[in-house]
Design a protein around this motif. Sequence first.
Motif, PDB file in Angstrom:
ATOM      1  N   MET A 256       0.824  -1.202   0.000  1.00 53.03           N
ATOM      2  CA  MET A 256       0.000   0.000   0.000  1.00 53.03           C
ATOM      3  C   MET A 256       0.861   1.255   0.000  1.00 53.03           C
ATOM      4  SD  MET A 256      -2.912  -1.276   2.709  1.00 53.03           S
ATOM      5  CE  MET A 256      -3.765   0.285   2.738  1.00 53.03           C
ATOM      6  N   VAL A 257       1.953   1.234   0.755  1.00 52.62           N
ATOM      7  CA  VAL A 257       2.876   2.375   0.741  1.00 52.62           C
ATOM      8  C   VAL A 257       3.487   2.542  -0.646  1.00 52.62           C
ATOM      9  CG1 VAL A 257       5.025   3.289   1.694  1.00 52.62           C
ATOM     10  CG2 VAL A 257       3.359   2.194   3.207  1.00 52.62           C
ATOM     11  N   ALA A 258       3.860   1.433  -1.273  1.00 55.67           N
ATOM     12  CA  ALA A 258       4.441   1.506  -2.615  1.00 55.67           C
ATOM     13  C   ALA A 258       3.438   2.068  -3.619  1.00 55.67           C
ATOM     14  CB  ALA A 258       4.909   0.121  -3.054  1.00 55.67           C
ATOM     15  N   ALA A 259       2.161   1.665  -3.492  1.00 61.04           N
ATOM     16  CA  ALA A 259       1.145   2.152  -4.423  1.00 61.04           C
ATOM     17  C   ALA A 259       0.884   3.646  -4.252  1.00 61.04           C
ATOM     18  CB  ALA A 259      -0.150   1.371  -4.234  1.00 61.04           C
ATOM     19  N   LEU A 264       2.410  11.029  -3.188  1.00 54.85           N
ATOM     20  CA  LEU A 264       2.809  11.420  -1.842  1.00 54.85           C
ATOM     21  C   LEU A 264       2.711  12.924  -1.616  1.00 54.85           C
ATOM     22  CD1 LEU A 264       3.843  10.263   0.816  1.00 54.85           C
ATOM     23  CD2 LEU A 264       6.173  10.543  -0.021  1.00 54.85           C
ATOM     24  N   ILE A 265       2.934  13.725  -2.634  1.00 56.82           N
ATOM     25  CA  ILE A 265       2.950  15.177  -2.456  1.00 56.82           C
ATOM     26  C   ILE A 265       1.547  15.739  -2.248  1.00 56.82           C
ATOM     27  CG2 ILE A 265       3.639  17.372  -3.470  1.00 56.82           C
ATOM     28  CD1 ILE A 265       5.946  15.570  -2.646  1.00 56.82           C
ATOM     29  N   VAL A 270      -2.587   8.370   1.030  1.00 62.05           N
ATOM     30  CA  VAL A 270      -2.534   7.059   0.378  1.00 62.05           C
ATOM     31  C   VAL A 270      -1.346   6.237   0.890  1.00 62.05           C
ATOM     32  CG1 VAL A 270      -2.421   5.849  -1.824  1.00 62.05           C
ATOM     33  CG2 VAL A 270      -3.671   8.007  -1.657  1.00 62.05           C
ATOM     34  N   ALA A 271      -0.212   6.873   1.063  1.00 61.51           N
ATOM     35  CA  ALA A 271       0.986   6.169   1.536  1.00 61.51           C
ATOM     36  C   ALA A 271       1.239   6.396   3.016  1.00 61.51           C
ATOM     37  CB  ALA A 271       2.205   6.620   0.734  1.00 61.51           C
ATOM     38  N   THR A 272       0.867   7.574   3.543  1.00 62.45           N
ATOM     39  CA  THR A 272       1.225   7.928   4.915  1.00 62.45           C
ATOM     40  C   THR A 272       0.480   7.086   5.948  1.00 62.45           C
ATOM     41  OG1 THR A 272       1.668  10.198   4.231  1.00 62.45           O
ATOM     42  CG2 THR A 272       1.312   9.806   6.579  1.00 62.45           C
ATOM     43  N   LEU A 273      -0.796   6.839   5.767  1.00 67.20           N
ATOM     44  CA  LEU A 273      -1.573   6.131   6.775  1.00 67.20           C
ATOM     45  C   LEU A 273      -1.202   4.650   6.880  1.00 67.20           C
ATOM     46  CD1 LEU A 273      -4.994   7.934   6.289  1.00 67.20           C
ATOM     47  CD2 LEU A 273      -3.253   8.297   8.049  1.00 67.20           C
ATOM     48  N   PRO A 274      -0.996   3.924   5.778  1.00 72.42           N
ATOM     49  CA  PRO A 274      -0.437   2.564   5.936  1.00 72.42           C
ATOM     50  C   PRO A 274       0.954   2.578   6.558  1.00 72.42           C
ATOM     51  CG  PRO A 274      -1.422   2.813   3.773  1.00 72.42           C
ATOM     52  CD  PRO A 274      -1.388   4.181   4.378  1.00 72.42           C
TER      53      PRO A 274
END
Length: 301
Positions: A256-259, A264-265, A270-274
């Motif tokens: 999920m972080v990779a997706a 990210l900006i 999408v990446a921060t919460l996982p």
Amino acid sequence: MRIVSTWLDWLTTDAPESRLQGRLAQSYQTFYRFVRNPLAVCGLVIVAILVGLAIFAPLLVPYDPLATDLGSRLLPPSASHWFGTDHLGRDIFSRVISGSRVTLTIVLLVAILIGPIGMAIGIVAGYFGGTTDRFLMGVTDVVMAFPRLILALAFVAVLGPGLENAVIAIAITGWPAYARLARAETLSLRQREFVVAARLQGASVVRILIRYIAPFCIPSAIIRLTLDMAGIILIAAGLGFLGLGAQPPAAEWGAMVAAGRDYLIDKWWVATLPGAAIFVVSLGFNLLGDGLRDVFDRRVN
């Protein structure tokens, strides 16, 4: 509080009338030392929450974690989607909750493998010594010479991507620390009076190793295993981030972080919460391991 103190004094100051009473006193003292450590209790709460989320995930998720909805893609956190949605419109909160199952599965499977394997190798090496010790510890040193993540990547590259192969790769790289720990404990125990007495009474080697030595190695192994859980989670997340762990569409925190790294900006959730879930769970295992070490380690007490 006075009642508790009086009960503790009765258990600890008077000579125990039975073995059960002595065990109750020791258990109470251990529990009392643990609950006095707030960080350890905090770690236990975090781990308990992880276990609860993993067990009851199907009942807790508000949406299907695998269902896509392109009309709702990349929505920010709101009352309807607490953690927002990802690039395929999937509810991130539901996927984080479902991902706890994957994380807990990896942790349990790796723990089942590395603990007994490492302890068995270390106990055999420490008890027999000589050529056996040199050979087993030589193999252990070779495995420990490589960084765990790099070695895990190499094994997964050979075995192929997937959750099962990721577990095997992590286990292969994780057992040497337990072998070293069990060997050190065994070296200090093999000439103790009760071990020598058992040997003189004709007890078999297997009986001595299992009944008289292994129980003394278990507390240290449990503490080490609890402290290692954070590293196991990070390695599993790293493999998932590289696409070598649990495969899509499974909800896995590293994947999920990779997706979400491409967003990210401007779509930080999408990446921060996982990633925050990985951080909190790793912190919980570290705090719990530190607390268990403070309780069981005689050098600390």
